[in-house]
Design a protein around this motif. Sequence first.
Motif, PDB file in Angstrom:
ATOM      1  N   LYS A  28       0.868  -1.168   0.000  1.00  0.00           N
ATOM      2  CA  LYS A  28       0.000   0.000   0.000  1.00  0.00           C
ATOM      3  C   LYS A  28       0.911   1.224   0.000  1.00  0.00           C
ATOM      4  CE  LYS A  28      -3.675   2.468   2.431  1.00  0.00           C
ATOM      5  NZ  LYS A  28      -4.517   2.532   3.646  1.00  0.00           N
ATOM      6  N   LEU A  29       0.607   2.192  -0.862  1.00  0.00           N
ATOM      7  CA  LEU A  29       1.418   3.404  -0.950  1.00  0.00           C
ATOM      8  C   LEU A  29       0.511   4.625  -0.856  1.00  0.00           C
ATOM      9  CD1 LEU A  29       4.377   4.054  -3.362  1.00  0.00           C
ATOM     10  CD2 LEU A  29       2.771   5.849  -2.789  1.00  0.00           C
ATOM     11  N   SER A  30       0.813   5.492   0.089  1.00  0.00           N
ATOM     12  CA  SER A  30       0.063   6.735   0.270  1.00  0.00           C
ATOM     13  C   SER A  30       0.975   7.914  -0.041  1.00  0.00           C
ATOM     14  CB  SER A  30      -0.447   6.859   1.713  1.00  0.00           C
ATOM     15  OG  SER A  30      -1.248   5.740   2.063  1.00  0.00           O
ATOM     16  N   LEU A  76      -6.075   2.972  -7.371  1.00  0.00           N
ATOM     17  CA  LEU A  76      -6.428   4.070  -6.462  1.00  0.00           C
ATOM     18  C   LEU A  76      -7.514   3.576  -5.514  1.00  0.00           C
ATOM     19  CD1 LEU A  76      -6.212   7.101  -5.667  1.00  0.00           C
ATOM     20  CD2 LEU A  76      -8.035   7.525  -7.336  1.00  0.00           C
ATOM     21  N   ILE A  77      -7.244   3.639  -4.219  1.00  0.00           N
ATOM     22  CA  ILE A  77      -8.238   3.170  -3.255  1.00  0.00           C
ATOM     23  C   ILE A  77      -8.854   4.300  -2.441  1.00  0.00           C
ATOM     24  CG2 ILE A  77      -7.369   0.818  -3.088  1.00  0.00           C
ATOM     25  CD1 ILE A  77      -5.807   1.597  -0.621  1.00  0.00           C
ATOM     26  N   GLY A  87      -5.776  15.767   1.520  1.00  0.00           N
ATOM     27  CA  GLY A  87      -5.158  14.738   2.365  1.00  0.00           C
ATOM     28  C   GLY A  87      -4.380  13.718   1.570  1.00  0.00           C
ATOM     29  N   GLY A  88      -4.333  13.885   0.247  1.00  0.00           N
ATOM     30  CA  GLY A  88      -3.527  13.000  -0.585  1.00  0.00           C
ATOM     31  C   GLY A  88      -4.304  11.829  -1.165  1.00  0.00           C
ATOM     32  N   LYS A  89      -3.573  10.839  -1.639  1.00  0.00           N
ATOM     33  CA  LYS A  89      -4.156   9.671  -2.291  1.00  0.00           C
ATOM     34  C   LYS A  89      -3.520   8.393  -1.755  1.00  0.00           C
ATOM     35  CE  LYS A  89      -5.231  12.041  -6.666  1.00  0.00           C
ATOM     36  NZ  LYS A  89      -4.749  13.392  -6.308  1.00  0.00           N
ATOM     37  N   LYS A  93      -7.607  -8.102  -0.526  1.00  0.00           N
ATOM     38  CA  LYS A  93      -8.422  -9.263  -0.917  1.00  0.00           C
ATOM     39  C   LYS A  93      -9.886  -8.876  -1.119  1.00  0.00           C
ATOM     40  CE  LYS A  93      -5.395 -12.775   1.070  1.00  0.00           C
ATOM     41  NZ  LYS A  93      -5.245 -13.924   1.999  1.00  0.00           N
ATOM     42  N   ALA A  94     -10.346  -7.861  -0.396  1.00  0.00           N
ATOM     43  CA  ALA A  94     -11.708  -7.375  -0.620  1.00  0.00           C
ATOM     44  C   ALA A  94     -11.807  -6.688  -1.978  1.00  0.00           C
ATOM     45  CB  ALA A  94     -12.121  -6.418   0.495  1.00  0.00           C
ATOM     46  N   LYS A  95     -10.748  -5.990  -2.359  1.00  0.00           N
ATOM     47  CA  LYS A  95     -10.729  -5.307  -3.659  1.00  0.00           C
ATOM     48  C   LYS A  95     -10.610  -6.300  -4.795  1.00  0.00           C
ATOM     49  CE  LYS A  95     -10.264  -1.940  -6.649  1.00  0.00           C
ATOM     50  NZ  LYS A  95     -11.427  -1.100  -7.052  1.00  0.00           N
TER      51      LYS A  95
END
Length: 228
Positions: A45-47, A79-80, A86-88, A190-192
């Motif tokens: 995960k990358l924010s 993109l989640i 506040g960014g992405k 896994k939900a995605k």
Amino acid sequence: MKALSRVVLMLTVVAFAGCASVSKMPLNDKVAAIDTSEKSILVAKLSIRNDNKPSHQPNLLAVFVNQNEKDYSFTKPTLIADLDKGGKEYFISMDVAPGKATIKLARFMRQVPLLLNAMADLPFEYEIDVPANEVVYVGNITATIKPREGDAPRAGAVIPLIDQAVAGFSNGTFEVSITDNYDADMEALKAKYPYIASQAIAKNLLPAWTHPEQRGEAPTILAEKTEE
């Protein structure tokens, strides 16, 4: 306008991807299964958030990996969350052959069609030992662009002067944390993508981040040829 944005995005990838093989990230909405028999898949995960110029939040354009002296560029991250100022937040994935590989950098873009096109590179230069036939979680990466002070490494190049400064890249610097948020991140992944719900996901976290310049290493500059 959307069509124009897609064209500019593709030209940006071609212009800045380097002598790299360009491919989409393997986890995406257009596949129904994964195959790790030849290449394993690295996930994270990358924010990204721009505190230097909050009105100019960048998009993640690509992640670069080097293996056997060849560069690979992985585009179209998932993109989640778009948190406005506040960014992405993104899920990233890279299919990589077993063996030693180096995660080179993440490339960001801030684009205002016909007005602004700025780039920022977050360098890693971290070597990872990729196991065979696995999906591997490498961490929760949180990157924030802060105002640059002193001789801190710039988040982006100085040129083009106006674009890079307005976006806050040339006068900004990265602050990065890499943490272990395995349970929550993998539950969300896994939900995605339910097609990996039954997949065992290993863990091999990247080390705490330090800019390569501050480790005595020169960050990679990638430019020119691509291949689909």
